[in-house]
Design an enzyme around this catalytic site. Structure first.
Site, short mmCIF file in Angstrom:
data_model
loop_
_atom_site.label_atom_id
_atom_site.label_comp_id
_atom_site.label_asym_id
_atom_site.label_seq_id
_atom_site.Cartn_x
_atom_site.Cartn_y
_atom_site.Cartn_z
N THR A 1 0.81 -1.22 0.00
CA THR A 1 0.00 0.00 0.00
C THR A 1 0.84 1.26 0.00
OG1 THR A 1 -0.23 0.07 2.42
CG2 THR A 1 -1.84 -1.23 1.20
N PRO B 1 -0.22 6.98 1.65
CA PRO B 1 -0.57 5.74 0.93
C PRO B 1 -2.07 5.52 0.87
CG PRO B 1 1.24 5.34 2.45
CD PRO B 1 0.74 6.71 2.75
N LEU B 2 -2.55 5.06 -0.28
CA LEU B 2 -3.96 4.72 -0.45
C LEU B 2 -4.15 3.26 -0.04
CD1 LEU B 2 -4.63 6.55 -3.83
CD2 LEU B 2 -5.03 7.37 -1.50
N HIS B 3 -4.11 3.04 1.27
CA HIS B 3 -4.09 1.68 1.80
C HIS B 3 -5.32 0.88 1.38
CE1 HIS B 3 -0.75 2.82 4.40
NE2 HIS B 3 -1.47 3.79 4.93
N ASP B 4 -6.48 1.35 1.79
CA ASP B 4 -7.69 0.54 1.67
C ASP B 4 -8.18 0.34 0.24
OD1 ASP B 4 -7.85 0.00 4.41
OD2 ASP B 4 -8.80 1.93 4.78
#
Length: 299
Positions: free
Chosen positions: A197, A235-238
């Site tokens: 991520t 960060p664009l984790h999901d």
């Protein structure tokens, strides 16, 4: 895009800026049949995460999808909140409409009902927050839990630093005991850790490309609130969970044997070398992931 998905999903979530972007993608892309949003305490308290789930549904006029309140606290320890990143409202100050209706039910019980009412392994759970609801489902409704298709989880870190402790990631640090229950369950679990991520970030040009339609404009505002330096987002984790569910070819997934740090130390929730085999995404085609994300949000 890849071939259309026909999978039915439950999104277990603690919105949260990146959760909100992931949910908008799932709702707007036309690639998911979302049965419901189950809330869990994580990024912020349960009342706010639950309300934010309803706000996202109201934004896209999806009153057909229910919000179900989940666990307000971890299984065995005090939770962690991230208001410093997500804001006191969990959405970085981005204003969304009020929910259509009050949430109902209790997430683990509602999940069990949905799983029993569906063909075995036909419903995936996309877990964007701490795993408390899933652990309670396994504990209290084991027969239903065995009917889950895929369980795709944002959490953990294999190499490099954590974002809570030296080697611990936020979702897993919130409820290490729940992580241990889930990983030992024998379910079809795939982890999407910080190793992946952290590579998926938005720049200003990407955000501008989203500004078409209701979902795209809202996602652009949410990601803008998630910028650190004016140049690149956190960060664009999901969203990576949704992307892996739709396009696993964008990720390199390998099986590793792990255990979970259940101590009270700074690395509680960290993944350790162990004996539990778990599928973990270790690499991602960043350009492909961002392209798919943009297509779904701006559709």
């Amino acid at each position: 895009m890849s071939a259309p998905s026909t999978r039915r999903v439950i999104i277990d979530t603690d919105p949260g800026l990146d959760d909100a972007v992931a949910i908008l993608f799932a709702l707007n892309s036309g690639r998911f049949d979302v049965l419901g949003l189950t809330s869990v305490a994580g990024n912020i308290g349960i009342d706010i995460t639950t309300k934010n789930a309803g706000r996202l549904l109201a934004l896209l006029d999806r009153e057909n999808i229910p919000v179900i309140t989940g666990a307000a606290a971890p299984l065995a320890r005090k939770g962690i909140e991230e208001a410093g990143i997500h804001g006191n409202d969990g959405l970085g100050g981005v204003v969304l409409p009020e929910p259509f209706a009050r949430p109902h039910g209790y997430a683990p019980y509602w999940m069990a009902e949905q799983l029993h009412a569906s063909h075995a392994h036909s419903v995936d759970i996309l877990a964007l927050g701490p795993l408390t609801n899933i652990a309670l489902l396994l504990r209290d409704h084991a027969d239903a839990a065995r009917r889950i298709g895929r369980l795709i989880v944002m959490g953990g870190v294999v190499h490099g630093r954590g974002n809570v402790g030296p080697h611990s990631e936020f979702n897993f640090a919130c409820d290490p005991e729940a992580v241990d229950v889930v990983l030992r369950s024998g379910l079809d679990v795939t982890l999407v850790p910080l190793d992946v991520t952290r590579k998926v970030r938005a720049n200003v040009a990407f955000v501008q490309s989203l500004r078409t339609g209701t979902a795209g404009n809202a996602a652009a505002d949410l990601i803008s609130a998630y910028f650190q330096d004016g140049l690149e987002s956190r960060p664009l984790h999901d969203p990576c969970v949704m992307l892996l569910a739709l396009a696993p070819e964008l990720f390199r997934v390998e099986t590793r044997n792990v255990s979970v740090d259940l101590s009270d130390g700074p690395d509680a929730g960290a993944l350790l070398a162990g004996t539990i085999p778990v599928k973990i995404a270790m690499e991602v085609d960043v350009a492909g992931a961002l392209n798919l994300l943009a297509e779904g949000l701006a559709a």
